[in-house]
Design an enzyme around this catalytic site. Structure first.
Site: not given
Ligand SMILES: Nc1nc2c(ncn2[C@@H]2O[C@H](COP(=O)(O)OP(=O)(O)OP(=O)(O)O)[C@@H](O)[C@H]2O)c(=O)[nH]1
Ligand SMILES: [Zn+2]
Length: 211
Positions: A99-102, A140, A168, A170
């Site tokens: 995932c691009e976020h984590h 995704q 996911h 994460c």
């Molecule tokens: N729409 C979408 N969200 C994703 C995907 N993979 C991870 N995420 C979400 O990306 C979001 C990033 O949220 P942030 O609040 O910026 O980051 P965070 O503090 O690490 O969020 P938490 O996971 O809720 O602790 C999270 O809600 C993840 O679950 C994906 O493929 N699609």
């Molecule tokens: Zn993630």
């Protein structure tokens, strides 16, 4: 065709910040050493001395999708299919992405169907396209749309249907910690977009029915 390949060849619209000046391996290894220290461990202890090298090598492999062109994989098609023009469905294509976020794993399956218009593509090429997009940092939703988009643009079939189901990490290993929850996404183009019955047929076949 050239224009199409260009569109999907990195850097492309699918990579917001394409990196053209990659760091050296040594720089990447130094970054891993920093992360090891960030965890609280000692990068100089015996078990960790080769870890930066291993991680960088693993990243090359797991993110190999940045060096490959999905449109090119679909370039070779066959027209000799005895007039077959009904649904071609490749289902349960397993993939590993991040995932691009984590930058932690997304593990799942893709189901890809299309309604050919005179030409078909080798079945393995569909799975290759899934892998190329999976081996980039992803959401995704984006990955689902990208798979459908490149097949639609290159093969120009009557329609494409893509469904992705994934877990996911994460959401499982950290944060909300919900193990076992699955996310489903789908993209439909052409006939699939316009005809709800075709969508139902696709989903029924994915679920193991006769369609
Ligand atoms: N729409 C979408 N969200 C994703 C995907 N993979 C991870 N995420 C979400 O990306 C979001 C990033 O949220 P942030 O609040 O910026 O980051 P965070 O503090 O690490 O969020 P938490 O996971 O809720 O602790 C999270 O809600 C993840 O679950 C994906 O493929 N699609
Ligand atoms: Zn993630």
């Amino acid at each position: 065709m050239d224009a199409v390949i260009k569109k999907f060849m990195p850097p492309s619209a699918y990579m917001e910040k394409p990196v053209t000046d990659r760091p050296t391996e040594a720089e990447a290894e130094a970054a891993v050493r920093t992360l090891l220290r960030w965890t609280g461990d000692n990068p100089d202890r015996e078990g960790l001395v080769d870890t930066p090298k291993r991680v960088v090598k693993a990243y090359r492999e797991m993110f190999g999708g940045y060096d490959k062109c999905p449109a090119e994989e679909l370039g070779r098609t066959f027209e000799e299919v005895a007039g077959y023009d009904d649904l071609v469905l490749v289902k349960d294509i397993t993939f590993h992405s991040h995932c691009e976020h984590h930058m932690v794993p997304i593990i799942g399956k893709a189901h890809v169907g299309y309604l050919p218009d005179g030409k078909v593509v080798g079945l393995s090429k569909i799975a290759r396209v899934v892998d190329i997009f999976a081996q980039r940092l992803q959401t995704q939703e984006a990955m689902t749309a990208q798979i459908a988009g490149v097949i639609q643009d290159v093969l120009n079939p009557r329609g494409v249907a893509v469904m992705v189901e994934a877990e996911h990490m994460c959401m499982a290993m950290r944060g909300i910690r919900k193990e076992g929850s699955t996310t489903l996404t789908s993209t439909f183009t052409g006939v699939f977009k316009d005809t709800p019955e075709e969508q139902v047929r696709f989903v029924t076949m994915v679920r193991g029915g006769r369609g």
